[in-house]
Motif scaffolding. Structure first.
Motif, mmCIF file in Angstrom:
data_model
loop_
_atom_site.group_PDB
_atom_site.id
_atom_site.type_symbol
_atom_site.label_atom_id
_atom_site.label_comp_id
_atom_site.label_asym_id
_atom_site.label_seq_id
_atom_site.Cartn_x
_atom_site.Cartn_y
_atom_site.Cartn_z
ATOM 1 N N ARG A 91 0.850 -1.188 0.000
ATOM 2 C CA ARG A 91 0.000 0.000 0.000
ATOM 3 C C ARG A 91 0.885 1.236 0.000
ATOM 4 O O ARG A 91 1.865 1.309 0.718
ATOM 5 N N SER A 92 0.521 2.223 -0.801
ATOM 6 C CA SER A 92 1.268 3.464 -0.851
ATOM 7 C C SER A 92 0.288 4.627 -0.917
ATOM 8 O O SER A 92 -0.614 4.637 -1.741
ATOM 9 N N GLU A 93 0.480 5.595 -0.027
ATOM 10 C CA GLU A 93 -0.339 6.792 -0.045
ATOM 11 C C GLU A 93 0.463 7.989 -0.544
ATOM 12 O O GLU A 93 -0.011 9.120 -0.475
ATOM 13 N N PHE A 94 1.675 7.740 -1.024
ATOM 14 C CA PHE A 94 2.487 8.803 -1.588
ATOM 15 C C PHE A 94 1.848 9.269 -2.885
ATOM 16 O O PHE A 94 1.265 8.491 -3.625
ATOM 17 N N ARG A 95 1.983 10.549 -3.156
ATOM 18 C CA ARG A 95 1.465 11.113 -4.394
ATOM 19 C C ARG A 95 2.631 11.328 -5.352
ATOM 20 O O ARG A 95 3.607 11.986 -5.012
ATOM 21 N N TYR A 96 2.535 10.745 -6.518
ATOM 22 C CA TYR A 96 3.547 10.901 -7.545
ATOM 23 C C TYR A 96 2.931 11.600 -8.737
ATOM 24 O O TYR A 96 1.722 11.589 -8.927
ATOM 25 N N GLY A 97 3.781 12.189 -9.530
ATOM 26 C CA GLY A 97 3.298 12.822 -10.747
ATOM 27 C C GLY A 97 3.550 14.314 -10.740
ATOM 28 O O GLY A 97 4.189 14.870 -9.852
ATOM 29 N N LYS A 98 3.003 14.959 -11.758
ATOM 30 C CA LYS A 98 3.215 16.391 -11.936
ATOM 31 C C LYS A 98 2.224 17.179 -11.087
ATOM 32 O O LYS A 98 1.127 16.707 -10.794
ATOM 33 N N PHE A 99 2.639 18.381 -10.708
ATOM 34 C CA PHE A 99 1.759 19.278 -9.975
ATOM 35 C C PHE A 99 1.970 20.693 -10.481
ATOM 36 O O PHE A 99 2.988 21.012 -11.095
ATOM 37 N N HIS A 100 0.984 21.527 -10.226
ATOM 38 C CA HIS A 100 1.052 22.940 -10.601
ATOM 39 C C HIS A 100 0.214 23.704 -9.589
ATOM 40 O O HIS A 100 -0.953 23.377 -9.376
ATOM 41 N N ARG A 101 0.815 24.701 -8.956
ATOM 42 C CA ARG A 101 0.118 25.476 -7.925
ATOM 43 C C ARG A 101 0.379 26.952 -8.157
ATOM 44 O O ARG A 101 1.513 27.373 -8.361
ATOM 45 N N ILE A 102 -0.693 27.756 -8.148
ATOM 46 C CA ILE A 102 -0.577 29.201 -8.282
ATOM 47 C C ILE A 102 -1.045 29.825 -6.978
ATOM 48 O O ILE A 102 -2.140 29.533 -6.496
ATOM 49 N N VAL A 103 -0.199 30.679 -6.405
ATOM 50 C CA VAL A 103 -0.507 31.357 -5.152
ATOM 51 C C VAL A 103 -0.667 32.842 -5.459
ATOM 52 O O VAL A 103 0.282 33.494 -5.884
ATOM 53 N N ARG A 104 -1.864 33.347 -5.249
ATOM 54 C CA ARG A 104 -2.123 34.774 -5.444
ATOM 55 C C ARG A 104 -1.600 35.543 -4.237
ATOM 56 O O ARG A 104 -1.770 35.119 -3.095
ATOM 57 N N LEU A 105 -0.959 36.663 -4.490
ATOM 58 C CA LEU A 105 -0.391 37.488 -3.425
ATOM 59 C C LEU A 105 -1.333 38.645 -3.114
ATOM 60 O O LEU A 105 -1.927 39.219 -4.030
ATOM 61 N N PRO A 106 -1.470 39.012 -1.840
ATOM 62 C CA PRO A 106 -2.391 40.090 -1.475
ATOM 63 C C PRO A 106 -1.900 41.488 -1.839
ATOM 64 O O PRO A 106 -2.678 42.435 -1.783
ATOM 65 N N ALA A 107 -0.642 41.636 -2.213
ATOM 66 C CA ALA A 107 -0.101 42.934 -2.609
ATOM 67 C C ALA A 107 0.943 42.708 -3.706
ATOM 68 O O ALA A 107 1.420 41.591 -3.914
ATOM 69 N N VAL A 108 1.298 43.774 -4.382
ATOM 70 C CA VAL A 108 2.269 43.707 -5.478
ATOM 71 C C VAL A 108 3.675 43.557 -4.904
ATOM 72 O O VAL A 108 4.020 44.184 -3.906
ATOM 73 N N VAL A 109 4.485 42.685 -5.543
ATOM 74 C CA VAL A 109 5.851 42.445 -5.081
ATOM 75 C C VAL A 109 6.851 42.815 -6.174
ATOM 76 O O VAL A 109 6.501 42.941 -7.345
ATOM 77 N N GLN A 110 8.091 42.985 -5.751
ATOM 78 C CA GLN A 110 9.191 43.232 -6.690
ATOM 79 C C GLN A 110 9.702 41.866 -7.155
ATOM 80 O O GLN A 110 10.547 41.260 -6.519
ATOM 81 N N ASN A 111 9.186 41.403 -8.268
ATOM 82 C CA ASN A 111 9.517 40.049 -8.700
ATOM 83 C C ASN A 111 10.948 39.893 -9.188
ATOM 84 O O ASN A 111 11.425 38.770 -9.344
ATOM 85 N N ASP A 112 11.677 40.978 -9.383
ATOM 86 C CA ASP A 112 13.076 40.866 -9.791
ATOM 87 C C ASP A 112 14.030 40.843 -8.588
ATOM 88 O O ASP A 112 15.239 40.745 -8.770
ATOM 89 N N HIS A 113 13.509 40.900 -7.361
ATOM 90 C CA HIS A 113 14.335 40.849 -6.155
ATOM 91 C C HIS A 113 13.959 39.684 -5.239
ATOM 92 O O HIS A 113 14.181 39.748 -4.036
ATOM 93 N N VAL A 114 13.395 38.641 -5.775
ATOM 94 C CA VAL A 114 12.960 37.494 -4.981
ATOM 95 C C VAL A 114 14.174 36.658 -4.585
ATOM 96 O O VAL A 114 15.077 36.427 -5.390
#
Length: 160
Positions: A91-114
């Motif tokens: 038995r295996s409950e591990f999740r395998y495969g591809k994933f994709h997650r988008i996290v919306r931010l509550p304010a604007v960020v400087q994406n070139d300084h992450v």
């Protein structure tokens, strides 16, 4: 004559257990193909956001991270070690495969300084806010302005 009381909560509980068994039977047979998404933790720390993502068993090479001004997209793949080791798995409950997650931010960020750090299956992103989105403290005077305090001193007290 036997008097029998109807107990609807007991019958509902029995039906719930039966539905749970059916759902478990359907999900455990094909759990390797089921889509999954990593869990996140987003914190607001004054001038930046910190985003923590749990990605156990995933190498940094299998991750694709893209940051826009108002969202973070994380994609990747959790690969199974080998097909030969699967023969002995009961038995295996591990999740395998591809994933994709988008996290919306509550304010604007400087994406070139992450800043990013990936250690022990935890991805840490530091997302600095743009200057306009930061909480700025402004001192408000309710009475007459004190002529002894200049505007530059007010700005220094407010932390600007």
């Amino acid at each position: 004559m036997i008097v029998r009381y109807w107990q609807p909560l007991t019958e509902i509980e029995t039906m719930r257990r039966q539905f749970d068994r059916v759902r478990n039977d359907l999900t455990t047979t094909d759990s390797a193909q089921t889509a999954w998404a990593p869990v996140i933790e987003l914190k607001d720390v004054n001038d930046a956001f910190t985003l923590r993502v749990q990605l156990p068993g995933i190498t940094a090479e299998d991750l694709d991270i893209q940051v826009s001004r108002n969202a973070v997209a994380i994609a990747g793949e959790h690969r199974q070690e080998s097909e030969q080791s699967n023969n002995g798995t009961v038995r295996s409950e591990f999740r395998y495969g591809k994933f994709h997650r988008i996290v919306r931010l509550p304010a604007v960020v400087q994406n070139d300084h992450v800043q990013a750090e990936y250690k022990d299956g935890i991805l840490n992103l530091t997302l600095p806010k743009v200057t306009e989105a930061r909480n700025q403290v402004v001192k408000i005077s309710l009475g007459k302005p004190d002529p002894a305090i200049s505007s530059s001193e007010l700005a220094a007290e407010a932390g600007e």
